[in-house]
Write an enzyme that holds these catalytic residues in place. Structure first.
Site, PDB file in Angstrom:
ATOM      1  N   TRP A 114       0.830  -1.213   0.000  1.00 56.91           N
ATOM      2  CA  TRP A 114       0.000   0.000   0.000  1.00 56.91           C
ATOM      3  C   TRP A 114       0.859   1.254   0.000  1.00 56.91           C
ATOM      4  CZ3 TRP A 114      -4.229  -1.284  -1.975  1.00 56.91           C
ATOM      5  CH2 TRP A 114      -4.849  -2.498  -1.643  1.00 56.91           C
ATOM      6  N   ASP A 181      -1.800   6.684   6.316  1.00 62.35           N
ATOM      7  CA  ASP A 181      -2.802   5.725   5.873  1.00 62.35           C
ATOM      8  C   ASP A 181      -3.067   4.790   7.050  1.00 62.35           C
ATOM      9  OD1 ASP A 181      -4.277   3.670   4.786  1.00 62.35           O
ATOM     10  OD2 ASP A 181      -2.895   3.222   3.147  1.00 62.35           O
ATOM     11  N   LYS A 205     -12.031  -2.053   6.679  1.00 64.48           N
ATOM     12  CA  LYS A 205     -11.268  -2.984   7.496  1.00 64.48           C
ATOM     13  C   LYS A 205     -11.729  -2.899   8.958  1.00 64.48           C
ATOM     14  CE  LYS A 205      -8.305  -3.600   3.903  1.00 64.48           C
ATOM     15  NZ  LYS A 205      -7.549  -2.500   3.336  1.00 64.48           N
TER      16      LYS A 205
HETATM   17  C1  LIG Z   1      -6.958  -2.033   2.066  1.00 61.44           C
HETATM   18  C2  LIG Z   1      -5.937  -0.979   2.157  1.00 61.44           C
HETATM   19  C3  LIG Z   1      -5.842   0.039   1.192  1.00 61.44           C
HETATM   20  C4  LIG Z   1      -6.714   0.082  -0.038  1.00 61.44           C
HETATM   21  O1  LIG Z   1      -7.954   0.593   0.284  1.00 61.44           O
HETATM   22  P1  LIG Z   1      -9.071   0.797  -0.839  1.00 61.44           P
HETATM   23  O2  LIG Z   1     -10.181   1.376  -0.024  1.00 61.44           O
HETATM   24  O3  LIG Z   1      -9.374  -0.532  -1.432  1.00 61.44           O
HETATM   25  O4  LIG Z   1      -8.548   1.752  -1.849  1.00 61.44           O
HETATM   26  C5  LIG Z   1      -4.902   1.014   1.382  1.00 61.44           C
HETATM   27  N1  LIG Z   1      -4.076   1.014   2.445  1.00 61.44           N
HETATM   28  C6  LIG Z   1      -4.143   0.042   3.374  1.00 61.44           C
HETATM   29  C7  LIG Z   1      -3.211   0.084   4.544  1.00 61.44           C
HETATM   30  C8  LIG Z   1      -5.078  -0.974   3.268  1.00 61.44           C
HETATM   31  O5  LIG Z   1      -5.130  -1.940   4.188  1.00 61.44           O
END
Ligand SMILES: *Cc1c(COP(=O)(O)O)cnc(C)c1O
Length: 369
Positions: A114, A181, A205
């Site tokens: 990511w 993030d 998540k």
């Molecule tokens: C799942 C995830 C993403 C991607 O998220 P989307 O909503 O599918 O764009 C980005 N960063 C992390 C840390 C993730 O776990």
């Protein structure tokens, strides 16, 4: 975190232990309330999917969701909380578009898939200084030893690396604005969220259903780049419109609001962190003790959300998966870039699911001894 299953009368198999990485487990209470709202939202005779997003009942939903994020994170007044479309992946580009002038530099740590995707997008807008990376060790640790160039506009970190199972346990000290993030560990542990300038995450998540992305951004960092920003990607436009510039992802926002309410009722971030710590300690304890299993990342950087482990005898992995399936354990197959197993133990996963998992590991190992 007791979930009284009987009280909610959900028409599904309540025995399932859901370790999915994302989208992932939600509290039963949230699903129950959402299922009712899908038919009749607060006695209106209409589904939540059938009402205008600018009607007072929905405005109340999104406002409650925004204020619960603020409250649970104890954010200072300078922050604005938004619920947007496009997932964390759209934030990978929205962030540099709003914060990084072309010709300027942003610092990024490279701790997994990511963050490397975030780096790729940022390069479209300015210079990217990758200040640290664990790529050459298959991202099995957090590279904490680095310096940030003072001219960097911001430092970007991925607080929890969902695929590799590593997590920043100490937020790096830096003089430049910190951007994070937090898709896979948002609201799972207490920290000083005011150390950040921008926090974002797909909510699927740890705080809701796919379709909404949460952003908490300090107003004071915006408006400093000269490029033209399309309205949908301009944080200031979303702030001015109270996160209602266009139709928000209504149902996903509603699920987040319910999940945030649930978290507050559990006692908030500090209370859930205690349970999360117990779950992680239990599972890692078994991985370390059980001769059949081995963790894949260095211990001090282990994630308390995504627990990755392998077997010393890989030929047993298929058999273990089959065995756990019979025990109603779901979603533990590892990501293809790590192999083995990944058990995601997000906020909504009850402690007893981890206990069942640990029992299964013990039993399987005994049978094989
Ligand atoms: C799942 C995830 C993403 C991607 O998220 P989307 O909503 O599918 O764009 C980005 N960063 C992390 C840390 C993730 O776990």
């Amino acid at each position: 975190m007791e979930q009284n299953n009987e009280a909610f009368n959900l028409d599904r198999n309540m025995k399932v232990h859901n370790f999915n990485a994302g989208p992932s487990i939600l509290p039963n209470e949230v699903l129950y309330k959402a299922s009712k709202a899908l038919i009749d939202f607060e006695g209106s005779g209409m589904s939540i999917l059938e009402i205008g997003h600018r009607t007072p009942p929905f405005v109340a939903v999104i406002e409650e969701a925004r204020s619960l994020v603020r409250e649970l994170m104890q954010l200072e007044d300078d922050f604005e909380v938004l619920f947007l479309h496009g997932g964390a992946s759209t934030q990978f580009l929205t962030i540099p578009m709003n914060l990084l002038e072309s010709g300027e530099t942003a610092a990024y740590t490279d701790t997994g898939v990511w963050s490397s995707k975030a780096i790729k997008e940022a390069k479209l807008f300015g210079y990217v200084d990758v200040v640290s990376s664990s790529k050459d060790r298959n991202y099995n640790f957090i590279p904490k030893d680095f310096t940030v160039p003072p001219q960097a506009k911001y430092l970007h970190i991925t607080t929890n690396n969902t695929i590799y199972g590593t997590q920043w346990h100490h937020i790096p000290e830096t003089d430049v604005p910190l951007v994070a993030d937090m898709s896979s560990d948002i609201l799972s542990r207490s920290m000083d969220f005011n150390k950040f300038a921008l926090i974002y995450g797909g909510v699927q998540k740890n705080m809701g259903a796919a379709g909404a992305t949460v952003v908490a951004v300090r107003k004071s960092i915006l408006g400093k780049v000269t490029r033209n920003i399309p309205s949908m990607l301009d944080y200031r436009v979303h702030i001015d419109n109270a996160s209602m510039f266009n139709t928000p992802p209504v149902f996903a926002v509603y699920i987040s609001m319910l999940t945030l309410r649930w978290l507050k009722a559990q006692g908030g971030v500090a209370a859930i962190e205690k349970i999360n710590d117990r779950k992680a300690a239990l599972l890692y304890g078994e991985i370390d003790e059980n001769p059949l299993f081995r963790g894949t990342v260095v211990k001090e950087d282990r994630s308390k959300m995504n627990v990755c482990f392998i077997m010393d005898k890989p030929e047993l992995e298929e058999e273990f998966l089959k065995f756990t399936k019979k025990e109603d354990i779901v979603g533990i197959k590892g990501h293809r870039s790590v192999g083995g197993f990944r058990a995601s133990i997000y906020n909504a996963l009850p402690l007893d699911s981890v206990e069942v998992m640990v029992e299964a590991m013990k039993y399987f190992s005994m049978k094989k001894a």
